[in-house]
Design an enzyme around this catalytic site. Structure first.
Site, PDB file in Angstrom:
ATOM      1  N   ASP A 193       0.534  -1.184   0.391  1.00 22.25           N
ATOM      2  CA  ASP A 193      -0.094   0.068  -0.148  1.00 22.25           C
ATOM      3  C   ASP A 193       0.503   0.844  -0.254  1.00 22.25           C
ATOM      4  O   ASP A 193       2.192   0.792   0.590  1.00 22.25           O
ATOM      5  CB  ASP A 193      -0.944   0.138   1.241  1.00 22.25           C
ATOM      6  CG  ASP A 193      -1.924   1.033   1.454  1.00 22.25           C
ATOM      7  OD1 ASP A 193      -2.524   1.883   0.275  1.00 22.25           O
ATOM      8  OD2 ASP A 193      -1.530   2.188   2.387  1.00 22.25           O
ATOM      9  N   SER A 194       0.014   2.761  -0.070  1.00 26.07           N
ATOM     10  CA  SER A 194       1.068   3.957  -0.163  1.00 26.07           C
ATOM     11  C   SER A 194       1.839   3.596   1.189  1.00 26.07           C
ATOM     12  O   SER A 194       2.340   4.713   1.627  1.00 26.07           O
ATOM     13  CB  SER A 194       0.189   4.672  -0.594  1.00 26.07           C
ATOM     14  OG  SER A 194      -0.508   5.512   0.088  1.00 26.07           O
ATOM     15  N   CYS A 240      -4.485  -1.548  -2.205  1.00 24.00           N
ATOM     16  CA  CYS A 240      -4.374   0.166  -2.219  1.00 24.00           C
ATOM     17  C   CYS A 240      -5.566  -0.076  -2.946  1.00 24.00           C
ATOM     18  O   CYS A 240      -5.231  -0.342  -4.532  1.00 24.00           O
ATOM     19  CB  CYS A 240      -2.814   0.713  -2.098  1.00 24.00           C
ATOM     20  SG  CYS A 240      -3.257   2.398  -3.164  1.00 24.00           S
ATOM     21  N   ASN A 241      -6.917   0.625  -3.109  1.00 25.48           N
ATOM     22  CA  ASN A 241      -7.845   1.103  -4.493  1.00 25.48           C
ATOM     23  C   ASN A 241      -6.410   2.165  -5.173  1.00 25.48           C
ATOM     24  O   ASN A 241      -7.098   2.035  -6.433  1.00 25.48           O
ATOM     25  CB  ASN A 241      -8.517   2.061  -3.797  1.00 25.48           C
ATOM     26  CG  ASN A 241      -9.884   1.215  -3.243  1.00 25.48           C
ATOM     27  OD1 ASN A 241     -10.559   0.052  -3.734  1.00 25.48           O
ATOM     28  ND2 ASN A 241      -9.178   0.631  -1.784  1.00 25.48           N
ATOM     29  N   THR A 242      -5.934   3.324  -4.437  1.00 26.64           N
ATOM     30  CA  THR A 242      -5.262   4.416  -5.986  1.00 26.64           C
ATOM     31  C   THR A 242      -4.744   3.284  -6.765  1.00 26.64           C
ATOM     32  O   THR A 242      -4.293   3.758  -8.009  1.00 26.64           O
ATOM     33  CB  THR A 242      -4.609   5.278  -5.066  1.00 26.64           C
ATOM     34  OG1 THR A 242      -5.150   5.845  -4.230  1.00 26.64           O
ATOM     35  CG2 THR A 242      -4.310   6.584  -6.160  1.00 26.64           C
ATOM     36  N   CYS A 258     -11.296   3.496   0.191  1.00 26.64           N
ATOM     37  CA  CYS A 258      -9.790   3.598   0.387  1.00 26.64           C
ATOM     38  C   CYS A 258      -9.250   2.535   1.488  1.00 26.64           C
ATOM     39  O   CYS A 258     -10.063   2.601   2.457  1.00 26.64           O
ATOM     40  CB  CYS A 258      -9.530   4.579   1.040  1.00 26.64           C
ATOM     41  SG  CYS A 258      -7.771   5.408   0.951  1.00 26.64           S
ATOM     42  N   THR A 259      -8.312   2.039   1.352  1.00 27.33           N
ATOM     43  CA  THR A 259      -8.422   1.153   2.698  1.00 27.33           C
ATOM     44  C   THR A 259      -6.995   2.051   4.339  1.00 27.33           C
ATOM     45  O   THR A 259      -7.329   1.295   4.904  1.00 27.33           O
ATOM     46  CB  THR A 259      -6.821   0.170   2.432  1.00 27.33           C
ATOM     47  OG1 THR A 259      -5.509   0.918   1.936  1.00 27.33           O
ATOM     48  CG2 THR A 259      -7.789  -0.873   1.102  1.00 27.33           C
ATOM     49  N   HIS A 260      -7.309   3.417   3.764  1.00 24.18           N
ATOM     50  CA  HIS A 260      -7.179   4.086   5.283  1.00 24.18           C
ATOM     51  C   HIS A 260      -9.289   4.077   6.052  1.00 24.18           C
ATOM     52  O   HIS A 260      -8.507   4.058   7.162  1.00 24.18           O
ATOM     53  CB  HIS A 260      -7.060   4.999   4.857  1.00 24.18           C
ATOM     54  CG  HIS A 260      -5.415   5.104   4.544  1.00 24.18           C
ATOM     55  ND1 HIS A 260      -4.269   4.842   3.795  1.00 24.18           N
ATOM     56  CD2 HIS A 260      -3.944   6.072   5.777  1.00 24.18           C
ATOM     57  CE1 HIS A 260      -3.177   4.686   3.352  1.00 24.18           C
ATOM     58  NE2 HIS A 260      -2.968   6.155   4.843  1.00 24.18           N
ATOM     59  N   GLU A 265      -3.713   9.761   8.803  1.00 25.04           N
ATOM     60  CA  GLU A 265      -2.271   9.902   8.824  1.00 25.04           C
ATOM     61  C   GLU A 265      -1.642  10.341   9.895  1.00 25.04           C
ATOM     62  O   GLU A 265      -1.152   9.894  10.775  1.00 25.04           O
ATOM     63  CB  GLU A 265      -1.254   9.760   7.100  1.00 25.04           C
ATOM     64  CG  GLU A 265      -0.790   9.208   6.742  1.00 25.04           C
ATOM     65  CD  GLU A 265      -0.526   7.831   6.592  1.00 25.04           C
ATOM     66  OE1 GLU A 265       0.578   8.056   6.829  1.00 25.04           O
ATOM     67  OE2 GLU A 265      -0.941   6.809   6.154  1.00 25.04           O
ATOM     68  N   TYR A 284      -0.870   8.279  -2.651  1.00 19.34           N
ATOM     69  CA  TYR A 284      -0.903   8.661  -3.772  1.00 19.34           C
ATOM     70  C   TYR A 284      -2.035   8.589  -4.904  1.00 19.34           C
ATOM     71  O   TYR A 284      -2.316   9.417  -5.766  1.00 19.34           O
ATOM     72  CB  TYR A 284      -0.722   6.499  -4.671  1.00 19.34           C
ATOM     73  CG  TYR A 284       0.230   5.923  -3.666  1.00 19.34           C
ATOM     74  CD1 TYR A 284       1.260   6.117  -3.185  1.00 19.34           C
ATOM     75  CD2 TYR A 284      -0.074   4.738  -3.918  1.00 19.34           C
ATOM     76  CE1 TYR A 284       2.419   5.647  -3.644  1.00 19.34           C
ATOM     77  CE2 TYR A 284       1.255   4.189  -4.326  1.00 19.34           C
ATOM     78  CZ  TYR A 284       1.986   4.633  -3.947  1.00 19.34           C
ATOM     79  OH  TYR A 284       2.957   3.667  -3.541  1.00 19.34           O
ATOM     80  N   GLY A 285      -3.234   9.377  -3.743  1.00 16.92           N
ATOM     81  CA  GLY A 285      -4.326   9.525  -3.958  1.00 16.92           C
ATOM     82  C   GLY A 285      -4.058  10.457  -4.900  1.00 16.92           C
ATOM     83  O   GLY A 285      -4.816  10.527  -6.457  1.00 16.92           O
TER      84      GLY A 285
HETATM   85  N1  DGL Z   1      -4.867   3.574   0.931  1.00 17.27           N
HETATM   86  C1  DGL Z   1      -4.794   4.267  -0.451  1.00 17.27           C
HETATM   87  C2  DGL Z   1      -5.683   4.046  -1.337  1.00 17.27           C
HETATM   88  O1  DGL Z   1      -6.406   2.695  -1.176  1.00 17.27           O
HETATM   89  C3  DGL Z   1      -4.888   5.454  -0.381  1.00 17.27           C
HETATM   90  C4  DGL Z   1      -4.436   6.799   0.287  1.00 17.27           C
HETATM   91  C5  DGL Z   1      -3.421   6.885  -0.528  1.00 17.27           C
HETATM   92  O2  DGL Z   1      -4.152   8.499  -0.928  1.00 17.27           O
HETATM   93  O3  DGL Z   1      -1.965   7.365  -0.996  1.00 17.27           O
HETATM   94  O4  DGL Z   1      -6.431   4.180  -1.947  1.00 17.27           O
END
Ligand code: DGL
Length: 311
Positions: free
Chosen positions: A13-14, A76-78, A204-206, A155, A45-46
């Site tokens: 993930d990011s 990570c979805n992005t 988003c996994t966050h 974060e 990453y978004g």
């Molecule tokens: N955890 C990342 C996701 O699932 C997003 C966080 C990011 O923007 O890096 O998209």
């Protein structure tokens, strides 16, 4: 030739969000070894250009490949939206993303066939969730909203206090944040609520780390979906079909690495997981960049050329 059943599952993930997927993998597959890389130094990453994210996907995939994995999870979805197809073409092992499992769980959960999705700007702009939902049921209406500040909140929340993110939110978070989580939640979620959704994908996994606050904002009648559980189920199915589940009696090893500060990742990651990560390895960005070999660069160039031809 090593027995592939003993090899670890590679996950990345990011940053810390992908650990919500690791938690589910460990629950569903307690014998499996896992190697996780959090690209904390380049999080988020978004907001990035998808071409840059695709490069990161190949670099991290190459790093995981160098650790001999049997399957890769893009937690990570992005990164899934930008790079799943490319990674599946570039690497020899099965590569699973988190979007298709999340879409499947949402299609199974919705009663009124109105589904909301919140994610990063990159994920929402890609349209990947709408495509994945419509591939399963073209009659489901999908309403999406980018909620990029939720990533920053997770974060920052993890770094400000040593309680869980959810506790931090309910205790002090709103007082310390401008605009507050409540106001942000209203901005992001009210239009979705107004669309009459009965199901909301945390794309988003966050975001599962904010699920109590999000649930409060959308109300009890909207069901929240995190793709983590469904992703773990899919990983289990694939390993079973391929005869690659870790044998009974295997003692799993869980290894964590970060492009950022290993000590900080150890502290924060242990809180997200609910158990200790142990010593975290350092994976400097320069090392990741050096792993982009001619084959991967060629796959990337061909992918981008194909994408441009489609535009
Ligand atoms: N955890 C990342 C996701 O699932 C997003 C966080 C990011 O923007 O890096 O998209």
């Amino acid at each position: 030739m090593p027995d592939t059943r003993d090899l670890p599952i590679g996950v990345f993930d990011s940053g810390l969000g992908g650990l919500t997927v690791v938690r589910e993998l460990c629950r569903a597959l307690p014998r499996e070894s896992i190697i996780y890389l959090g690209d904390t130094a380049r999080c988020p990453y978004g907001p990035r250009d998808p071409r840059e994210v695709r490069r990161f996907v190949l670099e991290i995939g190459a790093w995981l490949r160098s650790r001999c994995i049997k399957l890769m999870v893009i937690a990570c979805n992005t990164a899934t939206a930008a790079g799943l197809t490319l990674a599946q073409r570039a690497f020899e092992v099965p590569v699973i993303g988190v979007i298709e499992p999340g879409a499947r769980a949402a299609v199974m959960a919705t009663q009124n066939r109105r589904v909301g999705v919140i994610g990063t700007t990159g994920t929402v702009q890609s349209g990947a969730y709408s495509r994945a939902v419509h591939a399963l049921d073209a009659g489901v209406a999908v309403f999406s909203a980018a909620a990029p500040k939720f990533v920053d909140i997770v974060e920052a929340g993890l770094r400000m206090d040593d309680s869980s993110v959810e506790d931090w939110m309910s205790k002090s978070g709103d007082a310390l944040m401008q605009p507050s989580l409540f106001e942000l939640g209203q901005d992001y979620l009210d239009p979705l609520k107004g669309s009459g959704i009965d199901t909301l994908v945390l794309g988003c996994t966050h975001f599962p780390l904010l699920s109590a606050a999000i649930q409060r904002s959308v109300g009890p009648d909207v069901r929240l979906i995190s793709s983590a559980e469904e992703t773990a189920r899919e990983v289990a199915e694939i390993l079973e079909v391929r005869g690659q589940l870790a044998p009974v009696g295997t003692l799993p090893r869980h290894t964590f690495a970060t492009t950022g500060d290993p000590r900080e990742f150890e502290v924060l990651g242990s809180r997200v997981l609910g158990w200790s990560t142990g010593d975290v390895e350092s994976a400097p960005i320069t090392e990741l960049e050096s792993l982009l070999d001619a084959g991967l660069l060629d796959a990337l160039a061909r992918y981008e050329a194909g994408e441009m031809a489609c535009d």
